[in-house]
Write a protein that holds these residues in place. Structure first.
Motif, PDB file in Angstrom:
ATOM      1  N   PHE A  25       0.845  -1.196   0.000  1.00 47.52           N
ATOM      2  CA  PHE A  25       0.000   0.000   0.000  1.00 47.52           C
ATOM      3  C   PHE A  25       0.879   1.245   0.000  1.00 47.52           C
ATOM      4  CE2 PHE A  25      -2.178   3.481   2.089  1.00 47.52           C
ATOM      5  CZ  PHE A  25      -3.376   3.507   1.412  1.00 47.52           C
ATOM      6  N   ASP A  26       1.980   1.178   0.725  1.00 50.16           N
ATOM      7  CA  ASP A  26       2.894   2.303   0.914  1.00 50.16           C
ATOM      8  C   ASP A  26       3.950   2.297  -0.191  1.00 50.16           C
ATOM      9  OD1 ASP A  26       4.849   4.083   1.722  1.00 50.16           O
ATOM     10  OD2 ASP A  26       5.152   3.193   3.681  1.00 50.16           O
ATOM     11  N   ALA A  27       3.864   3.269  -1.078  1.00 52.79           N
ATOM     12  CA  ALA A  27       4.824   3.368  -2.180  1.00 52.79           C
ATOM     13  C   ALA A  27       6.101   4.091  -1.777  1.00 52.79           C
ATOM     14  CB  ALA A  27       4.175   4.102  -3.358  1.00 52.79           C
ATOM     15  N   TRP A  28       6.182   4.598  -0.560  1.00 55.57           N
ATOM     16  CA  TRP A  28       7.301   5.453  -0.148  1.00 55.57           C
ATOM     17  C   TRP A  28       8.397   4.735   0.628  1.00 55.57           C
ATOM     18  CZ3 TRP A  28       7.118  10.021  -2.401  1.00 55.57           C
ATOM     19  CH2 TRP A  28       5.871  10.556  -2.751  1.00 55.57           C
ATOM     20  N   HIS A  29       8.051   3.796   1.475  1.00 53.54           N
ATOM     21  CA  HIS A  29       9.017   3.258   2.428  1.00 53.54           C
ATOM     22  C   HIS A  29       9.513   1.856   2.105  1.00 53.54           C
ATOM     23  CE1 HIS A  29       6.818   6.445   4.595  1.00 53.54           C
ATOM     24  NE2 HIS A  29       8.044   6.765   4.940  1.00 53.54           N
ATOM     25  N   GLY A  30       8.957   1.226   1.086  1.00 57.14           N
ATOM     26  CA  GLY A  30       9.429  -0.098   0.680  1.00 57.14           C
ATOM     27  C   GLY A  30       9.385  -1.102   1.813  1.00 57.14           C
ATOM     28  N   ARG A  31      10.419  -1.922   1.898  1.00 54.00           N
ATOM     29  CA  ARG A  31      10.470  -2.961   2.936  1.00 54.00           C
ATOM     30  C   ARG A  31      11.133  -2.476   4.210  1.00 54.00           C
ATOM     31  NH1 ARG A  31      11.081  -8.644  -0.085  1.00 54.00           N
ATOM     32  NH2 ARG A  31       9.889  -8.066  -1.912  1.00 54.00           N
ATOM     33  N   GLY A  32      11.622  -1.247   4.197  1.00 57.46           N
ATOM     34  CA  GLY A  32      12.262  -0.692   5.383  1.00 57.46           C
ATOM     35  C   GLY A  32      11.252  -0.384   6.470  1.00 57.46           C
ATOM     36  N   PRO A  33      11.750   0.035   7.618  1.00 54.86           N
ATOM     37  CA  PRO A  33      10.839   0.351   8.720  1.00 54.86           C
ATOM     38  C   PRO A  33       9.910   1.509   8.380  1.00 54.86           C
ATOM     39  CG  PRO A  33      13.145   0.572   9.405  1.00 54.86           C
ATOM     40  CD  PRO A  33      13.134   0.234   7.951  1.00 54.86           C
ATOM     41  N   LEU A  34       8.664   1.372   8.779  1.00 59.78           N
ATOM     42  CA  LEU A  34       7.705   2.459   8.599  1.00 59.78           C
ATOM     43  C   LEU A  34       7.919   3.479   9.717  1.00 59.78           C
ATOM     44  CD1 LEU A  34       4.564   0.353   7.694  1.00 59.78           C
ATOM     45  CD2 LEU A  34       6.093   1.569   6.157  1.00 59.78           C
ATOM     46  N   PRO A  35       7.686   4.747   9.443  1.00 59.51           N
ATOM     47  CA  PRO A  35       7.978   5.788  10.431  1.00 59.51           C
ATOM     48  C   PRO A  35       7.048   5.764  11.635  1.00 59.51           C
ATOM     49  CG  PRO A  35       6.962   6.736   8.478  1.00 59.51           C
ATOM     50  CD  PRO A  35       7.198   5.294   8.176  1.00 59.51           C
ATOM     51  N   GLU A  36       7.595   6.225  12.748  1.00 60.39           N
ATOM     52  CA  GLU A  36       6.856   6.338  14.002  1.00 60.39           C
ATOM     53  C   GLU A  36       7.225   7.663  14.655  1.00 60.39           C
ATOM     54  OE1 GLU A  36       6.280   2.454  16.221  1.00 60.39           O
ATOM     55  OE2 GLU A  36       8.273   2.138  15.344  1.00 60.39           O
ATOM     56  N   GLY A  37       6.519   7.999  15.711  1.00 59.51           N
ATOM     57  CA  GLY A  37       6.828   9.226  16.450  1.00 59.51           C
ATOM     58  C   GLY A  37       6.053  10.403  15.894  1.00 59.51           C
ATOM     59  N   ASP A  38       6.776  11.476  15.591  1.00 60.80           N
ATOM     60  CA  ASP A  38       6.170  12.682  15.029  1.00 60.80           C
ATOM     61  C   ASP A  38       6.033  12.484  13.525  1.00 60.80           C
ATOM     62  OD1 ASP A  38       5.395  15.166  14.156  1.00 60.80           O
ATOM     63  OD2 ASP A  38       7.065  16.237  15.076  1.00 60.80           O
ATOM     64  N   LEU A  39       4.843  12.143  13.065  1.00 60.76           N
ATOM     65  CA  LEU A  39       4.623  11.806  11.643  1.00 60.76           C
ATOM     66  C   LEU A  39       4.108  12.951  10.798  1.00 60.76           C
ATOM     67  CD1 LEU A  39       2.919   8.314  11.342  1.00 60.76           C
ATOM     68  CD2 LEU A  39       5.320   8.907  11.294  1.00 60.76           C
ATOM     69  N   HIS A  40       3.761  14.060  11.401  1.00 60.79           N
ATOM     70  CA  HIS A  40       3.079  15.108  10.644  1.00 60.79           C
ATOM     71  C   HIS A  40       3.868  15.540   9.399  1.00 60.79           C
ATOM     72  CE1 HIS A  40       0.055  18.150  10.041  1.00 60.79           C
ATOM     73  NE2 HIS A  40       1.014  19.033   9.846  1.00 60.79           N
ATOM     74  N   ALA A  41       5.114  15.900   9.567  1.00 58.54           N
ATOM     75  CA  ALA A  41       5.917  16.351   8.417  1.00 58.54           C
ATOM     76  C   ALA A  41       6.091  15.229   7.398  1.00 58.54           C
ATOM     77  CB  ALA A  41       7.278  16.868   8.888  1.00 58.54           C
ATOM     78  N   GLU A  42       6.251  14.008   7.867  1.00 61.89           N
ATOM     79  CA  GLU A  42       6.399  12.863   6.957  1.00 61.89           C
ATOM     80  C   GLU A  42       5.141  12.675   6.115  1.00 61.89           C
ATOM     81  OE1 GLU A  42       8.583   9.272   5.654  1.00 61.89           O
ATOM     82  OE2 GLU A  42       9.143  11.193   6.530  1.00 61.89           O
ATOM     83  N   LEU A  43       3.975  12.867   6.716  1.00 60.99           N
ATOM     84  CA  LEU A  43       2.722  12.751   5.963  1.00 60.99           C
ATOM     85  C   LEU A  43       2.568  13.875   4.942  1.00 60.99           C
ATOM     86  CD1 LEU A  43       0.284  11.639   8.774  1.00 60.99           C
ATOM     87  CD2 LEU A  43       0.685  10.424   6.631  1.00 60.99           C
TER      88      LEU A  43
END
Length: 138
Positions: free
Chosen positions: A66-84
């Motif tokens: 579903f996520d085209a950005w992060h591939g098989r690496g770890p998905l982000p956690e914590g402060d996600l606002h800027a990442e979104l």
């Protein structure tokens, strides 16, 4: 619209956390348990969103992330606002649990948000709350 329907559901929900499953989505067994573990580990009460890795699939057997950005690496956690903002729509609504009080703080989803009200919801919640992620497909 769908934003208004979600607002009504938020108001009617009885629990402290809200989870979503639409008619064309599936949860794997253990999804809510894995998310509850992260919620229970939040001793400071800073989590407003808990989501997980998601796969798309089709009746012909096709599968993809579903996520085209992060591939098989770890998905982000914590402060996600800027990442979104930088990498929109990497969280599938069916993978998310949101703190009801965080949602109610927002007021309603504006009626002019006709496309992607779930993305609007995630942006609004992560503006003031932290996120955790189940790194396995849920």
């Amino acid at each position: 619209g769908i934003g208004g329907a979600r607002d009504r559901a938020f108001a009617e929900a009885q629990g402290e956390w809200l989870a979503f499953i639409d008619q064309d989505d599936l949860w794997l067994p253990g999804k809510l348990l894995a998310q509850d573990r992260l919620i229970q580990a939040d001793r400071d009460g800073v989590l407003g969103l808990v989501y997980g890795r998601t796969r798309r699939f089709a009746s012909d057997g096709w599968k993809g992330s579903f996520d085209a950005w992060h591939g098989r690496g770890p998905l982000p956690e914590g402060d996600l606002h800027a990442e979104l903002v930088r990498k929109p729509s990497f969280i599938a609504l069916s993978s998310a649990c949101v703190r009801k009080s965080a949602v109610l703080e927002l007021g309603r989803i504006p009626p002019d948000v006709r496309h992607c009200p779930d993305y609007y919801l995630f942006l609004a919640v992560t503006r003031h709350w932290r996120a955790a992620c189940v790194q396995e497909v849920i």
